[in-house]
Design a protein around this motif. Structure first.
Motif, PDB file in Angstrom:
ATOM      1  N   GLU A  55     -19.813   6.272  -7.871  1.00  0.00           N
ATOM      2  CA  GLU A  55     -19.745   6.011  -6.439  1.00  0.00           C
ATOM      3  C   GLU A  55     -21.111   6.280  -5.825  1.00  0.00           C
ATOM      4  O   GLU A  55     -21.705   7.322  -6.063  1.00  0.00           O
ATOM      5  CB  GLU A  55     -18.716   6.938  -5.790  1.00  0.00           C
ATOM      6  CG  GLU A  55     -17.332   6.743  -6.343  1.00  0.00           C
ATOM      7  CD  GLU A  55     -16.350   7.747  -5.792  1.00  0.00           C
ATOM      8  OE1 GLU A  55     -15.274   7.326  -5.367  1.00  0.00           O
ATOM      9  OE2 GLU A  55     -16.661   8.946  -5.780  1.00  0.00           O
ATOM     10  N   CYS A  56     -21.591   5.335  -5.063  1.00  0.00           N
ATOM     11  CA  CYS A  56     -22.838   5.553  -4.331  1.00  0.00           C
ATOM     12  C   CYS A  56     -22.496   5.643  -2.846  1.00  0.00           C
ATOM     13  O   CYS A  56     -22.989   4.869  -2.030  1.00  0.00           O
ATOM     14  CB  CYS A  56     -23.841   4.432  -4.629  1.00  0.00           C
ATOM     15  SG  CYS A  56     -25.532   4.905  -4.210  1.00  0.00           S
ATOM     16  N   LYS A  57     -21.631   6.611  -2.534  1.00  0.00           N
ATOM     17  CA  LYS A  57     -21.130   6.773  -1.158  1.00  0.00           C
ATOM     18  C   LYS A  57     -22.239   7.131  -0.185  1.00  0.00           C
ATOM     19  O   LYS A  57     -22.230   6.716   0.952  1.00  0.00           O
ATOM     20  CB  LYS A  57     -20.096   7.905  -1.117  1.00  0.00           C
ATOM     21  CG  LYS A  57     -18.726   7.521  -1.552  1.00  0.00           C
ATOM     22  CD  LYS A  57     -17.801   8.720  -1.363  1.00  0.00           C
ATOM     23  CE  LYS A  57     -16.400   8.420  -1.831  1.00  0.00           C
ATOM     24  NZ  LYS A  57     -15.589   9.640  -1.864  1.00  0.00           N
ATOM     25  N   PHE A  58     -23.154   7.959  -0.667  1.00  0.00           N
ATOM     26  CA  PHE A  58     -24.208   8.438   0.225  1.00  0.00           C
ATOM     27  C   PHE A  58     -25.559   7.933  -0.272  1.00  0.00           C
ATOM     28  O   PHE A  58     -26.471   8.701  -0.552  1.00  0.00           O
ATOM     29  CB  PHE A  58     -24.179   9.964   0.301  1.00  0.00           C
ATOM     30  CG  PHE A  58     -22.831  10.499   0.649  1.00  0.00           C
ATOM     31  CD1 PHE A  58     -22.347  10.372   1.943  1.00  0.00           C
ATOM     32  CD2 PHE A  58     -22.023  11.103  -0.307  1.00  0.00           C
ATOM     33  CE1 PHE A  58     -21.081  10.846   2.278  1.00  0.00           C
ATOM     34  CE2 PHE A  58     -20.763  11.572   0.020  1.00  0.00           C
ATOM     35  CZ  PHE A  58     -20.290  11.435   1.313  1.00  0.00           C
ATOM     36  N   CYS A  59     -25.639   6.624  -0.384  1.00  0.00           N
ATOM     37  CA  CYS A  59     -26.862   6.001  -0.900  1.00  0.00           C
ATOM     38  C   CYS A  59     -28.064   6.454  -0.071  1.00  0.00           C
ATOM     39  O   CYS A  59     -28.019   6.466   1.162  1.00  0.00           O
ATOM     40  CB  CYS A  59     -26.723   4.482  -0.845  1.00  0.00           C
ATOM     41  SG  CYS A  59     -28.060   3.630  -1.687  1.00  0.00           S
ATOM     42  N   LEU A  60     -29.133   6.804  -0.765  1.00  0.00           N
ATOM     43  CA  LEU A  60     -30.341   7.254  -0.071  1.00  0.00           C
ATOM     44  C   LEU A  60     -30.976   6.123   0.726  1.00  0.00           C
ATOM     45  O   LEU A  60     -31.741   6.351   1.645  1.00  0.00           O
ATOM     46  CB  LEU A  60     -31.346   7.793  -1.090  1.00  0.00           C
ATOM     47  CG  LEU A  60     -30.904   9.043  -1.835  1.00  0.00           C
ATOM     48  CD1 LEU A  60     -31.911   9.391  -2.925  1.00  0.00           C
ATOM     49  CD2 LEU A  60     -30.750  10.209  -0.869  1.00  0.00           C
ATOM     50  N   GLN A  67     -26.094  -1.696   2.348  1.00  0.00           N
ATOM     51  CA  GLN A  67     -24.737  -1.304   1.998  1.00  0.00           C
ATOM     52  C   GLN A  67     -24.642  -1.237   0.478  1.00  0.00           C
ATOM     53  O   GLN A  67     -24.904  -2.212  -0.209  1.00  0.00           O
ATOM     54  CB  GLN A  67     -23.753  -2.321   2.548  1.00  0.00           C
ATOM     55  CG  GLN A  67     -22.328  -1.843   2.410  1.00  0.00           C
ATOM     56  CD  GLN A  67     -21.381  -2.747   3.160  1.00  0.00           C
ATOM     57  OE1 GLN A  67     -21.788  -3.773   3.699  1.00  0.00           O
ATOM     58  NE2 GLN A  67     -20.131  -2.363   3.196  1.00  0.00           N
ATOM     59  N   CYS A  68     -24.291  -0.081  -0.037  1.00  0.00           N
ATOM     60  CA  CYS A  68     -24.259   0.075  -1.483  1.00  0.00           C
ATOM     61  C   CYS A  68     -22.853  -0.203  -2.008  1.00  0.00           C
ATOM     62  O   CYS A  68     -21.948  -0.529  -1.269  1.00  0.00           O
ATOM     63  CB  CYS A  68     -24.771   1.442  -1.897  1.00  0.00           C
ATOM     64  SG  CYS A  68     -25.686   1.356  -3.455  1.00  0.00           S
ATOM     65  N   ASP A  69     -22.699  -0.061  -3.306  1.00  0.00           N
ATOM     66  CA  ASP A  69     -21.493  -0.505  -3.990  1.00  0.00           C
ATOM     67  C   ASP A  69     -20.965   0.627  -4.861  1.00  0.00           C
ATOM     68  O   ASP A  69     -21.504   1.725  -4.880  1.00  0.00           O
ATOM     69  CB  ASP A  69     -21.878  -1.713  -4.870  1.00  0.00           C
ATOM     70  CG  ASP A  69     -20.691  -2.578  -5.245  1.00  0.00           C
ATOM     71  OD1 ASP A  69     -19.545  -2.191  -4.961  1.00  0.00           O
ATOM     72  OD2 ASP A  69     -20.923  -3.642  -5.841  1.00  0.00           O
ATOM     73  N   ASP A 128     -35.738   0.957  -4.166  1.00  0.00           N
ATOM     74  CA  ASP A 128     -34.339   0.666  -3.824  1.00  0.00           C
ATOM     75  C   ASP A 128     -33.465   1.671  -4.561  1.00  0.00           C
ATOM     76  O   ASP A 128     -33.938   2.434  -5.403  1.00  0.00           O
ATOM     77  CB  ASP A 128     -34.005  -0.769  -4.264  1.00  0.00           C
ATOM     78  CG  ASP A 128     -32.711  -1.278  -3.651  1.00  0.00           C
ATOM     79  OD1 ASP A 128     -32.045  -0.518  -2.921  1.00  0.00           O
ATOM     80  OD2 ASP A 128     -32.366  -2.432  -3.919  1.00  0.00           O
ATOM     81  N   CYS A 129     -32.196   1.641  -4.246  1.00  0.00           N
ATOM     82  CA  CYS A 129     -31.214   2.475  -4.939  1.00  0.00           C
ATOM     83  C   CYS A 129     -31.325   2.249  -6.453  1.00  0.00           C
ATOM     84  O   CYS A 129     -31.383   1.107  -6.910  1.00  0.00           O
ATOM     85  CB  CYS A 129     -29.821   2.091  -4.443  1.00  0.00           C
ATOM     86  SG  CYS A 129     -28.489   2.884  -5.335  1.00  0.00           S
ATOM     87  N   ARG A 130     -31.377   3.340  -7.209  1.00  0.00           N
ATOM     88  CA  ARG A 130     -31.536   3.231  -8.660  1.00  0.00           C
ATOM     89  C   ARG A 130     -30.372   2.464  -9.286  1.00  0.00           C
ATOM     90  O   ARG A 130     -30.555   1.640 -10.173  1.00  0.00           O
ATOM     91  CB  ARG A 130     -31.621   4.622  -9.300  1.00  0.00           C
ATOM     92  CG  ARG A 130     -33.020   5.152  -9.381  1.00  0.00           C
ATOM     93  CD  ARG A 130     -33.639   5.481  -8.055  1.00  0.00           C
ATOM     94  NE  ARG A 130     -33.328   6.832  -7.602  1.00  0.00           N
ATOM     95  CZ  ARG A 130     -33.712   7.337  -6.461  1.00  0.00           C
ATOM     96  NH1 ARG A 130     -34.423   6.628  -5.616  1.00  0.00           N
ATOM     97  NH2 ARG A 130     -33.389   8.548  -6.107  1.00  0.00           N
TER      98      ARG A 130
HETATM   99 ZN   LIG Z   1     -26.939   3.182  -3.756  1.00  0.00          ZN
END
Ligand SMILES: [Zn+2]
Length: 111
Positions: free
Chosen positions: A26-31, A36-38, A97-99
Motif C-alpha cells: 500500500e502506498c497510502k502516504f506516498c511521498l 495519486q498513487c496506487d 517519483d514514487c519508487r
Molecule cells: Zn507512491
C-alpha cells in the motif's frame, strides 16, 4: 512486444502464475503527494530483485481482481523501502517519483 505484457509475464513467472503468491504493498502516504498513487503487487525475480506491478494495471490486463487479504503478506511503502533499501539506492532515482510507481512502470535500472 508491449512492455506491459513483458512485465506482466515476468511478474506472473515470479509469482508462479498466481497473484496470491505476491506481497500487497500500500502506498497510502506516498511521498509524492501531487500524484495519486496506487496499490502494488510485489514478487521477487530469480536474483531476488523486486518485481512490482500496479494492482490497477493487473486488473486491466488480466480481468482478475487481486484481493489484499488473500496475498501472502501486506507491506507499507515504508516497509518496502526498508526491505529493499540497498537495492533501491542503486536502481531508482530517489528524487524523480514514487519508487513503487517507477518500478511498476518498468523503468530501466539507473546504473
Ligand atoms: Zn507512491
Amino acid at each position: 512486444m508491449n512492455n506491459q505484457i513483458l512485465q506482466l509475464y515476468a511478474f506472473l513467472q515470479a509469482s508462479r502464475g498466481n497473484w496470491r503468491n505476491a506481497i500487497w504493498i500500500e502506498c497510502k502516504f506516498c511521498l509524492y503527494k501531487n500524484q495519486q498513487c496506487d496499490e502494488y503487487l510485489l514478487a521477487a525475480d530469480r536474483n531476488g530483485a523486486p518485481l512490482v506491478f500496479s494492482v490497477e494495471q493487473f486488473r486491466r490486463l488480466t480481468g482478475d481482481t487481486p484481493v489484499k487479504d488473500e496475498c501472502i503478506a501486506v507491506l507499507s511503502e515504508q516497509a518496502f523501502e526498508e526491505l529493499y533499501s540497498s537495492w533501491l539506492l542503486w536502481h531508482i532515482d530517489w528524487l524523480k517519483d514514487c519508487r513503487l510507481r517507477q518500478l511498476a512502470q518498468g523503468k530501466e535500472p539507473a546504473l
